[in-house]
Design an enzyme around this catalytic site. Sequence first.
Site, PDB file in Angstrom:
ATOM      1  N   THR A  92      47.423  47.109  38.505  1.00  0.00           N
ATOM      2  CA  THR A  92      46.251  46.605  37.776  1.00  0.00           C
ATOM      3  C   THR A  92      45.494  47.724  37.055  1.00  0.00           C
ATOM      4  OG1 THR A  92      44.025  45.737  38.196  1.00  0.00           O
ATOM      5  CG2 THR A  92      45.095  46.746  40.048  1.00  0.00           C
ATOM      6  N   ASP A  93      44.737  47.346  36.026  1.00  0.00           N
ATOM      7  CA  ASP A  93      43.876  48.315  35.338  1.00  0.00           C
ATOM      8  C   ASP A  93      42.752  48.808  36.254  1.00  0.00           C
ATOM      9  OD1 ASP A  93      42.412  45.934  35.389  1.00  0.00           O
ATOM     10  OD2 ASP A  93      42.252  45.758  33.209  1.00  0.00           O
ATOM     11  N   GLU A  94      42.503  48.073  37.352  1.00  0.00           N
ATOM     12  CA  GLU A  94      41.365  48.443  38.208  1.00  0.00           C
ATOM     13  C   GLU A  94      41.580  49.761  38.947  1.00  0.00           C
ATOM     14  OE1 GLU A  94      39.350  45.208  40.198  1.00  0.00           O
ATOM     15  OE2 GLU A  94      40.326  43.772  38.877  1.00  0.00           O
TER      16      GLU A  94
ATOM     17  N   TYR B 126      39.773  47.042  46.786  1.00  0.00           N
ATOM     18  CA  TYR B 126      40.950  46.435  46.145  1.00  0.00           C
ATOM     19  C   TYR B 126      41.617  47.445  45.204  1.00  0.00           C
ATOM     20  CZ  TYR B 126      43.584  43.870  42.582  1.00  0.00           C
ATOM     21  OH  TYR B 126      44.562  43.482  41.687  1.00  0.00           O
TER      22      TYR B 126
ATOM     23  N   LYS C 270      45.388  49.286  45.551  1.00  0.00           N
ATOM     24  CA  LYS C 270      46.447  49.209  44.533  1.00  0.00           C
ATOM     25  C   LYS C 270      46.806  50.617  44.035  1.00  0.00           C
ATOM     26  CE  LYS C 270      47.990  45.850  43.044  1.00  0.00           C
ATOM     27  NZ  LYS C 270      49.112  44.993  43.505  1.00  0.00           N
TER      28      LYS C 270
HETATM   29  P1  NAD Z   1      46.987  35.855  44.170  1.00  0.00           P
HETATM   30  O1  NAD Z   1      45.929  36.244  45.135  1.00  0.00           O
HETATM   31  O2  NAD Z   1      46.823  34.595  43.393  1.00  0.00           O
HETATM   32  O3  NAD Z   1      48.379  35.712  44.950  1.00  0.00           O
HETATM   33  C1  NAD Z   1      48.806  36.648  45.894  1.00  0.00           C
HETATM   34  C2  NAD Z   1      49.998  36.039  46.644  1.00  0.00           C
HETATM   35  O4  NAD Z   1      50.500  37.031  47.559  1.00  0.00           O
HETATM   36  C3  NAD Z   1      49.627  34.810  47.479  1.00  0.00           C
HETATM   37  O5  NAD Z   1      50.604  33.806  47.318  1.00  0.00           O
HETATM   38  C4  NAD Z   1      49.620  35.325  48.919  1.00  0.00           C
HETATM   39  O6  NAD Z   1      49.971  34.325  49.862  1.00  0.00           O
HETATM   40  C5  NAD Z   1      50.683  36.417  48.842  1.00  0.00           C
HETATM   41  N1  NAD Z   1      50.500  37.475  49.862  1.00  0.00           N
HETATM   42  C6  NAD Z   1      49.362  38.173  50.128  1.00  0.00           C
HETATM   43  N2  NAD Z   1      49.592  39.061  51.109  1.00  0.00           N
HETATM   44  C7  NAD Z   1      50.903  38.930  51.456  1.00  0.00           C
HETATM   45  C8  NAD Z   1      51.738  39.589  52.401  1.00  0.00           C
HETATM   46  N3  NAD Z   1      51.252  40.539  53.197  1.00  0.00           N
HETATM   47  N4  NAD Z   1      53.042  39.222  52.486  1.00  0.00           N
HETATM   48  C9  NAD Z   1      53.530  38.237  51.686  1.00  0.00           C
HETATM   49  N5  NAD Z   1      52.778  37.572  50.777  1.00  0.00           N
HETATM   50  C10 NAD Z   1      51.483  37.920  50.660  1.00  0.00           C
HETATM   51  O7  NAD Z   1      47.183  37.094  43.229  1.00  0.00           O
HETATM   52  P2  NAD Z   1      47.589  37.160  41.687  1.00  0.00           P
HETATM   53  O8  NAD Z   1      46.378  37.036  40.870  1.00  0.00           O
HETATM   54  O9  NAD Z   1      48.734  36.260  41.464  1.00  0.00           O
HETATM   55  O10 NAD Z   1      48.064  38.682  41.579  1.00  0.00           O
HETATM   56  C11 NAD Z   1      49.418  39.020  41.833  1.00  0.00           C
HETATM   57  C12 NAD Z   1      49.573  40.519  41.699  1.00  0.00           C
HETATM   58  O11 NAD Z   1      49.184  40.934  40.388  1.00  0.00           O
HETATM   59  C13 NAD Z   1      48.705  41.324  42.674  1.00  0.00           C
HETATM   60  O12 NAD Z   1      49.462  42.395  43.146  1.00  0.00           O
HETATM   61  C14 NAD Z   1      47.544  41.797  41.812  1.00  0.00           C
HETATM   62  O13 NAD Z   1      47.047  43.033  42.298  1.00  0.00           O
HETATM   63  C15 NAD Z   1      48.221  41.963  40.477  1.00  0.00           C
HETATM   64  N6  NAD Z   1      47.330  41.795  39.306  1.00  0.00           N
HETATM   65  C16 NAD Z   1      46.572  40.661  39.168  1.00  0.00           C
HETATM   66  C17 NAD Z   1      45.764  40.507  38.046  1.00  0.00           C
HETATM   67  C18 NAD Z   1      44.945  39.254  37.841  1.00  0.00           C
HETATM   68  O14 NAD Z   1      44.180  39.188  36.874  1.00  0.00           O
HETATM   69  N7  NAD Z   1      45.058  38.236  38.668  1.00  0.00           N
HETATM   70  C19 NAD Z   1      45.725  41.510  37.073  1.00  0.00           C
HETATM   71  C20 NAD Z   1      46.520  42.650  37.236  1.00  0.00           C
HETATM   72  C21 NAD Z   1      47.317  42.774  38.363  1.00  0.00           C
HETATM   73  P1  TYD Z   2      37.124  38.449  38.476  1.00  0.00           P
HETATM   74  O1  TYD Z   2      37.740  37.218  37.912  1.00  0.00           O
HETATM   75  O2  TYD Z   2      36.730  38.449  39.911  1.00  0.00           O
HETATM   76  O3  TYD Z   2      38.135  39.640  38.149  1.00  0.00           O
HETATM   77  P2  TYD Z   2      37.913  41.245  38.298  1.00  0.00           P
HETATM   78  O4  TYD Z   2      36.730  41.513  39.142  1.00  0.00           O
HETATM   79  O5  TYD Z   2      39.177  41.651  38.985  1.00  0.00           O
HETATM   80  O6  TYD Z   2      37.786  41.760  36.918  1.00  0.00           O
HETATM   81  O7  TYD Z   2      35.843  38.790  37.617  1.00  0.00           O
HETATM   82  C1  TYD Z   2      35.911  38.992  36.224  1.00  0.00           C
HETATM   83  C2  TYD Z   2      34.541  39.440  35.762  1.00  0.00           C
HETATM   84  O8  TYD Z   2      33.623  38.357  35.888  1.00  0.00           O
HETATM   85  C3  TYD Z   2      33.963  40.564  36.588  1.00  0.00           C
HETATM   86  O9  TYD Z   2      33.217  41.437  35.724  1.00  0.00           O
HETATM   87  C4  TYD Z   2      33.036  39.880  37.572  1.00  0.00           C
HETATM   88  C5  TYD Z   2      32.541  38.685  36.780  1.00  0.00           C
HETATM   89  N1  TYD Z   2      32.272  37.443  37.535  1.00  0.00           N
HETATM   90  C6  TYD Z   2      31.062  36.765  37.314  1.00  0.00           C
HETATM   91  O10 TYD Z   2      30.201  37.190  36.526  1.00  0.00           O
HETATM   92  N2  TYD Z   2      30.873  35.590  37.989  1.00  0.00           N
HETATM   93  C7  TYD Z   2      31.797  35.092  38.848  1.00  0.00           C
HETATM   94  O11 TYD Z   2      31.558  34.027  39.449  1.00  0.00           O
HETATM   95  C8  TYD Z   2      33.022  35.807  39.068  1.00  0.00           C
HETATM   96  C9  TYD Z   2      34.046  35.295  40.032  1.00  0.00           C
HETATM   97  C10 TYD Z   2      33.216  36.977  38.371  1.00  0.00           C
END
Ligand code: NAD
Ligand code: TYD
Length: 336
Positions: A127-129, A152, A156
Amino acid sequence: MNILITGGCGFIGTNFIYYMLHETDHDLINLDKLTYAGNLQNLTSVEERYGGKRYFFEKGDICDNSLVEKILHEYDIDMIVNFAAESHADKSINSPDQFIESNIHGAYNLLELSRKHKIKKFIQVSTDEVYGSLDSEGLFTEDCPLAPNTPYGASKASADLLCRSFFKSYDFPVIITRCSNNYGPFQFPEKLVPLTFLRAREDRSVPVYGDGSNIRDWIYVSDHCRGINLCLQKGRPGAIYHFGGNAEYQNLDVIKKILDVMGKSHKLIKFVKDRPGHDHRYAMDYSLAADELGFEPGVRFTEGLELTINWYLKNEQWVDGVKSKEYSDFMESWYR
Ligand code: NAD
Ligand code: TYD
């Protein structure tokens, strides 16, 4: 090829499974622990159509040494995409333990067993985070220092460093992808886009952290999935690739756009206390992925938002199903 997808019942993993079954002829093995964020129902139609043929589900933890070893061996896994993680930044601030376990220890367990099993390619979905926050100018590049501000982000970043060390020490073919904020179908409603939709749907207040001026870059989830598949096809071992959506917006504007698509009043917006250590801005330079992989985001933000809202509107049963107790307890305590 046999590809192990971890976390395939989560938001991006689910979308990736649909994408890969449609776009490739690989066999997919999905290992997921089914935490609150994992939803087996996301893949009911996949199970019906491909189950036991091109798609196999294994319930379990990526930290489970003997289970992962068994899966790598029995399915003769060629490549791995590691999505499995605790993914919610707010939750990590309140209770970081599980983030350390799944995101660091889990990644290490997968790396070490994959190395022994001589996996051909390992994609660590990051992630960019990991970079922390940007001011109003500039973009994250792959050589920016890692400076995460949440547990978090730190978990990562730690996994990314383990990946780097496996490439340097063992010549292990690992690739790290770092992506900006995803949105689209199947996202659990703890994140901004589905949370806004879900609360506005019930005419409940929509929380904005701080003054809503924080900026995120938004990528439609299928663009991210395409980028990961490009890594499987032609990614260079040891490389770090960025994926971004070219769509920077302030949170307040994102919320207003969602309310507009839904035909809801802006009066639902409620300013709440800010997230501690809230990163001001994320934005990605993805020129390396463009040059080496041919990656470009395809879906524009307005179009993607409409696709997303329409999907949630059409899938009411799914939306109602994810309003679990854990979700509402956690959210209510946060916004009080
Ligand atoms: P999510 O929380 O929706 O899904 C995570 C999945 O992983 C779930 O199905 C959960 O049951 C499974 N899981 C968690 N811990 C586990 C373990 N110990 N063993 C097996 N399964 C496990 O997450 P997401 O949004 O789909 O993100 C997926 C990946 O992409 C993550 O690694 C996250 O860091 C990365 N990512 C997400 C975003 C975003 O915007 N959502 C952006 C950049 C990177
Ligand atoms: P989020 O979807 O939690 O992703 P991330 O923190 O990983 O970027 O949040 C996106 C942005 O929106 C973040 O700046 C936090 C803000 N946010 C709100 O303002 N209200 C909300 O209810 C949530 C969930 C996030």
